[in-house]
Design a protein around this motif. Sequence first.
Motif, PDB file in Angstrom:
ATOM      1  N   MET A 210      52.101  40.847  29.439  1.00  0.00           N
ATOM      2  CA  MET A 210      51.100  39.870  29.832  1.00  0.00           C
ATOM      3  C   MET A 210      51.732  38.513  30.090  1.00  0.00           C
ATOM      4  O   MET A 210      51.613  37.586  29.294  1.00  0.00           O
ATOM      5  CB  MET A 210      50.008  39.741  28.765  1.00  0.00           C
ATOM      6  CG  MET A 210      48.824  38.950  29.252  1.00  0.00           C
ATOM      7  SD  MET A 210      47.499  39.097  28.075  1.00  0.00           S
ATOM      8  CE  MET A 210      46.788  37.498  28.232  1.00  0.00           C
ATOM      9  N   GLY A 211      52.410  38.399  31.211  1.00  0.00           N
ATOM     10  CA  GLY A 211      52.958  37.127  31.661  1.00  0.00           C
ATOM     11  C   GLY A 211      52.060  36.584  32.760  1.00  0.00           C
ATOM     12  O   GLY A 211      51.905  37.223  33.808  1.00  0.00           O
TER      13      GLY A 211
ATOM     14  N   ARG B 112      45.422  43.470  37.340  1.00  0.00           N
ATOM     15  CA  ARG B 112      45.756  42.047  37.415  1.00  0.00           C
ATOM     16  C   ARG B 112      44.500  41.208  37.637  1.00  0.00           C
ATOM     17  O   ARG B 112      44.325  40.148  37.031  1.00  0.00           O
ATOM     18  CB  ARG B 112      46.771  41.797  38.528  1.00  0.00           C
ATOM     19  CG  ARG B 112      48.143  42.385  38.232  1.00  0.00           C
ATOM     20  CD  ARG B 112      49.062  42.281  39.451  1.00  0.00           C
ATOM     21  NE  ARG B 112      50.275  43.041  39.283  1.00  0.00           N
ATOM     22  CZ  ARG B 112      51.382  42.576  38.716  1.00  0.00           C
ATOM     23  NH1 ARG B 112      51.427  41.345  38.252  1.00  0.00           N
ATOM     24  NH2 ARG B 112      52.444  43.351  38.611  1.00  0.00           N
ATOM     25  N   ALA B 113      43.615  41.678  38.526  1.00  0.00           N
ATOM     26  CA  ALA B 113      42.354  40.971  38.782  1.00  0.00           C
ATOM     27  C   ALA B 113      41.489  40.951  37.529  1.00  0.00           C
ATOM     28  O   ALA B 113      40.825  39.945  37.236  1.00  0.00           O
ATOM     29  CB  ALA B 113      41.613  41.634  39.943  1.00  0.00           C
ATOM     30  N   ALA B 114      41.501  42.033  36.761  1.00  0.00           N
ATOM     31  CA  ALA B 114      40.714  42.091  35.527  1.00  0.00           C
ATOM     32  C   ALA B 114      41.235  41.077  34.506  1.00  0.00           C
ATOM     33  O   ALA B 114      40.440  40.393  33.842  1.00  0.00           O
ATOM     34  CB  ALA B 114      40.747  43.502  34.947  1.00  0.00           C
ATOM     35  N   VAL B 115      42.549  40.953  34.374  1.00  0.00           N
ATOM     36  CA  VAL B 115      43.121  39.972  33.438  1.00  0.00           C
ATOM     37  C   VAL B 115      42.764  38.562  33.885  1.00  0.00           C
ATOM     38  O   VAL B 115      42.352  37.718  33.072  1.00  0.00           O
ATOM     39  CB  VAL B 115      44.653  40.151  33.310  1.00  0.00           C
ATOM     40  CG1 VAL B 115      45.273  38.997  32.542  1.00  0.00           C
ATOM     41  CG2 VAL B 115      44.985  41.469  32.632  1.00  0.00           C
TER      42      VAL B 115
ATOM     43  N   MET C  77      48.753  38.238  44.197  1.00  0.00           N
ATOM     44  CA  MET C  77      48.872  37.690  45.549  1.00  0.00           C
ATOM     45  C   MET C  77      49.576  38.658  46.506  1.00  0.00           C
ATOM     46  O   MET C  77      49.337  38.614  47.703  1.00  0.00           O
ATOM     47  CB  MET C  77      49.652  36.366  45.521  1.00  0.00           C
ATOM     48  CG  MET C  77      48.997  35.311  44.706  1.00  0.00           C
ATOM     49  SD  MET C  77      47.372  34.929  45.363  1.00  0.00           S
ATOM     50  CE  MET C  77      46.724  33.922  44.090  1.00  0.00           C
ATOM     51  N   GLN C  78      50.448  39.503  45.971  1.00  0.00           N
ATOM     52  CA  GLN C  78      51.182  40.479  46.786  1.00  0.00           C
ATOM     53  C   GLN C  78      51.105  41.850  46.121  1.00  0.00           C
ATOM     54  O   GLN C  78      52.090  42.346  45.583  1.00  0.00           O
ATOM     55  CB  GLN C  78      52.646  40.057  46.926  1.00  0.00           C
ATOM     56  CG  GLN C  78      52.828  38.711  47.575  1.00  0.00           C
ATOM     57  CD  GLN C  78      54.282  38.279  47.556  1.00  0.00           C
ATOM     58  OE1 GLN C  78      55.120  38.855  46.887  1.00  0.00           O
ATOM     59  NE2 GLN C  78      54.590  37.244  48.307  1.00  0.00           N
ATOM     60  N   PRO C  79      49.920  42.483  46.175  1.00  0.00           N
ATOM     61  CA  PRO C  79      49.761  43.752  45.452  1.00  0.00           C
ATOM     62  C   PRO C  79      50.565  44.887  46.067  1.00  0.00           C
ATOM     63  O   PRO C  79      50.638  45.031  47.290  1.00  0.00           O
ATOM     64  CB  PRO C  79      48.257  44.024  45.558  1.00  0.00           C
ATOM     65  CG  PRO C  79      47.831  43.306  46.793  1.00  0.00           C
ATOM     66  CD  PRO C  79      48.717  42.092  46.896  1.00  0.00           C
TER      67      PRO C  79
END
Length: 144
Positions: free
Chosen positions: A33-34, A54-57, A43-45
């Motif tokens: 979790m950075g 990532r969107a959920a975090v 930004m670059q999935p």
Amino acid sequence: MIETAFTPFQSLGGGALIGLASVLLMATIGRVMGATGILAGLMQPANFSDWAWRAAVLAGMISGPIAVLLITGKLPAVQVPISTTMLVIGGFIVGIGVTFGSGCTSGHGVCGMARLSPRSIAATITFMLTTGITVFVVRHILGA
């Protein structure tokens, strides 16, 4: 002079929640979790499943102040005792540090330290020394 409020219980609670979230992310999908790495990957999935967690975090990070608003009727107070120019310059410097340091305090300081990563230990020591020097300079030399 800038004064910082002493909030031991809120700080302890926030730290515990960050630690719990880090452990759960590592335990469930094996990811560190950075915050900067999560945002950069958003930004670059590489693929949708990578983008989704990532969107959920990120949504979880944004929902904290919203939950406070719903519970208390007001947003948490945020005071930034410096100019917008200094804020932009500081953000730029942090961005450079994150790039050269291969991560941020959440990745290195929380997750890397917990894994006893020598690189993360060195990075966290560097972050903390730099923070201490910056606070000293801003409060005592620049007189803010």
